[in-house]
Design a protein around this motif. Sequence first.
Motif, PDB file in Angstrom:
ATOM      1  N   SER A 185       0.823  -1.179   0.233  1.00  0.00           N
ATOM      2  CA  SER A 185       0.092  -0.090  -0.046  1.00  0.00           C
ATOM      3  C   SER A 185       0.859   1.304   0.040  1.00  0.00           C
ATOM      4  O   SER A 185       2.098   1.150   0.365  1.00  0.00           O
ATOM      5  CB  SER A 185      -1.006  -0.169   1.031  1.00  0.00           C
ATOM      6  OG  SER A 185      -0.221  -0.059   2.317  1.00  0.00           O
ATOM      7  N   GLU A 186       0.191   2.478  -0.376  1.00  0.00           N
ATOM      8  CA  GLU A 186       0.932   3.666  -0.296  1.00  0.00           C
ATOM      9  C   GLU A 186       0.031   4.747  -0.274  1.00  0.00           C
ATOM     10  O   GLU A 186      -1.088   4.706  -0.361  1.00  0.00           O
ATOM     11  CB  GLU A 186       1.672   3.996  -1.983  1.00  0.00           C
ATOM     12  CG  GLU A 186       0.944   4.234  -2.846  1.00  0.00           C
ATOM     13  CD  GLU A 186       1.706   4.330  -4.126  1.00  0.00           C
ATOM     14  OE1 GLU A 186       2.264   5.503  -4.462  1.00  0.00           O
ATOM     15  OE2 GLU A 186       1.823   3.331  -5.030  1.00  0.00           O
ATOM     16  N   VAL A 187       0.478   5.862   0.359  1.00  0.00           N
ATOM     17  CA  VAL A 187      -0.250   7.245   0.837  1.00  0.00           C
ATOM     18  C   VAL A 187       0.494   8.209   0.030  1.00  0.00           C
ATOM     19  O   VAL A 187       1.734   8.465   0.145  1.00  0.00           O
ATOM     20  CB  VAL A 187      -0.244   7.399   2.320  1.00  0.00           C
ATOM     21  CG1 VAL A 187      -0.990   8.715   2.546  1.00  0.00           C
ATOM     22  CG2 VAL A 187      -0.938   6.281   3.144  1.00  0.00           C
ATOM     23  N   ALA A 188      -0.262   8.968  -1.022  1.00  0.00           N
ATOM     24  CA  ALA A 188       0.220  10.046  -1.583  1.00  0.00           C
ATOM     25  C   ALA A 188       0.718  11.253  -0.598  1.00  0.00           C
ATOM     26  O   ALA A 188      -0.313  11.238   0.272  1.00  0.00           O
ATOM     27  CB  ALA A 188      -0.553  10.613  -2.577  1.00  0.00           C
ATOM     28  N   CYS A 189       1.487  11.973  -0.857  1.00  0.00           N
ATOM     29  CA  CYS A 189       1.997  12.972   0.035  1.00  0.00           C
ATOM     30  C   CYS A 189       2.823  14.142  -0.553  1.00  0.00           C
ATOM     31  O   CYS A 189       3.281  13.703  -1.780  1.00  0.00           O
ATOM     32  CB  CYS A 189       2.562  12.544   1.473  1.00  0.00           C
ATOM     33  SG  CYS A 189       4.363  11.741   1.039  1.00  0.00           S
ATOM     34  N   MET A 190       3.185  15.032  -0.069  1.00  0.00           N
ATOM     35  CA  MET A 190       4.126  16.104  -0.494  1.00  0.00           C
ATOM     36  C   MET A 190       5.222  16.449   0.198  1.00  0.00           C
ATOM     37  O   MET A 190       4.820  16.324   1.727  1.00  0.00           O
ATOM     38  CB  MET A 190       3.316  17.439  -0.846  1.00  0.00           C
ATOM     39  CG  MET A 190       2.236  17.523  -1.886  1.00  0.00           C
ATOM     40  SD  MET A 190       2.950  17.196  -3.610  1.00  0.00           S
ATOM     41  CE  MET A 190       3.964  18.600  -3.896  1.00  0.00           C
ATOM     42  N   VAL A 191       6.295  16.605  -0.104  1.00  0.00           N
ATOM     43  CA  VAL A 191       7.501  17.016   0.897  1.00  0.00           C
ATOM     44  C   VAL A 191       7.587  18.409   0.729  1.00  0.00           C
ATOM     45  O   VAL A 191       7.598  18.921  -0.284  1.00  0.00           O
ATOM     46  CB  VAL A 191       8.784  16.143   0.401  1.00  0.00           C
ATOM     47  CG1 VAL A 191      10.180  16.638   1.282  1.00  0.00           C
ATOM     48  CG2 VAL A 191       8.583  14.547   0.308  1.00  0.00           C
ATOM     49  N   ARG A 192       7.285  19.204   2.034  1.00  0.00           N
ATOM     50  CA  ARG A 192       7.316  20.461   2.016  1.00  0.00           C
ATOM     51  C   ARG A 192       8.988  21.131   2.374  1.00  0.00           C
ATOM     52  O   ARG A 192       9.306  22.225   2.043  1.00  0.00           O
ATOM     53  CB  ARG A 192       6.458  21.041   2.875  1.00  0.00           C
ATOM     54  CG  ARG A 192       4.989  20.695   2.650  1.00  0.00           C
ATOM     55  CD  ARG A 192       4.478  21.106   1.177  1.00  0.00           C
ATOM     56  NE  ARG A 192       4.889  22.475   1.029  1.00  0.00           N
ATOM     57  CZ  ARG A 192       3.749  23.393   1.159  1.00  0.00           C
ATOM     58  NH1 ARG A 192       2.575  23.034   1.190  1.00  0.00           N
ATOM     59  NH2 ARG A 192       4.251  24.826   1.001  1.00  0.00           N
ATOM     60  N   ASN A 193       9.557  20.306   3.127  1.00  0.00           N
ATOM     61  CA  ASN A 193      10.939  20.865   3.402  1.00  0.00           C
ATOM     62  C   ASN A 193      11.828  19.648   3.707  1.00  0.00           C
ATOM     63  O   ASN A 193      11.232  18.321   4.450  1.00  0.00           O
ATOM     64  CB  ASN A 193      10.992  22.030   4.588  1.00  0.00           C
ATOM     65  CG  ASN A 193      10.490  21.544   5.865  1.00  0.00           C
ATOM     66  OD1 ASN A 193      10.809  20.485   6.576  1.00  0.00           O
ATOM     67  ND2 ASN A 193       9.463  22.156   6.305  1.00  0.00           N
ATOM     68  N   MET A 194      12.999  19.612   3.590  1.00  0.00           N
ATOM     69  CA  MET A 194      13.949  18.436   3.927  1.00  0.00           C
ATOM     70  C   MET A 194      15.148  18.861   4.038  1.00  0.00           C
ATOM     71  O   MET A 194      15.723  19.904   3.555  1.00  0.00           O
ATOM     72  CB  MET A 194      13.504  17.330   2.874  1.00  0.00           C
ATOM     73  CG  MET A 194      14.296  17.705   1.580  1.00  0.00           C
ATOM     74  SD  MET A 194      13.949  16.282   0.431  1.00  0.00           S
ATOM     75  CE  MET A 194      14.401  14.774   1.295  1.00  0.00           C
ATOM     76  N   ASN A 195      16.218  17.799   4.868  1.00  0.00           N
ATOM     77  CA  ASN A 195      17.343  17.894   4.774  1.00  0.00           C
ATOM     78  C   ASN A 195      17.679  16.467   4.887  1.00  0.00           C
ATOM     79  O   ASN A 195      16.963  15.429   4.822  1.00  0.00           O
ATOM     80  CB  ASN A 195      17.945  18.707   5.867  1.00  0.00           C
ATOM     81  CG  ASN A 195      17.662  18.228   7.312  1.00  0.00           C
ATOM     82  OD1 ASN A 195      17.287  17.040   7.504  1.00  0.00           O
ATOM     83  ND2 ASN A 195      17.324  19.278   8.475  1.00  0.00           N
ATOM     84  N   LYS A 196      19.098  16.218   5.111  1.00  0.00           N
ATOM     85  CA  LYS A 196      19.586  14.892   5.001  1.00  0.00           C
ATOM     86  C   LYS A 196      18.984  13.881   6.238  1.00  0.00           C
ATOM     87  O   LYS A 196      19.176  12.749   6.165  1.00  0.00           O
ATOM     88  CB  LYS A 196      21.113  14.873   5.068  1.00  0.00           C
ATOM     89  CG  LYS A 196      21.769  15.168   6.361  1.00  0.00           C
ATOM     90  CD  LYS A 196      23.306  15.175   5.921  1.00  0.00           C
ATOM     91  CE  LYS A 196      24.214  15.825   7.326  1.00  0.00           C
ATOM     92  NZ  LYS A 196      25.478  15.798   7.172  1.00  0.00           N
TER      93      LYS A 196
END
Length: 97
Positions: free
Chosen positions: A30-41
């Motif tokens: 299964s999968e859930v769609a999402c958006m990455v809004r900010n990130m770092n390592k």
Amino acid sequence: MAIPAEAESRREHRQRVLKGASILTGINNSEVACMVRNMNKAGAELRVAMDSRVPEEFLLYVPVDGVAYRATLVWRAGERVGVRFGGTEPKPHWHYG
């Protein structure tokens, strides 16, 4: 369990991004769609639908990066979800995206 967003502390600044992604649980593929809004390592902030179930641990597949990040849920506040990364791995063979 998860702590509130305002109580979160991080050592590194996260760069603002807008990337489509999928939370892959491996449970019945299964999968859930999402958006990455900010990130770092070390981690990221995601946006998910309010009624979406986000497990404690999952793979976060980001197609534009071509990488699946091993993620652990740190906090959730409504549609906002904070995760910590524990490494990367190739895209699962069962994911079509």
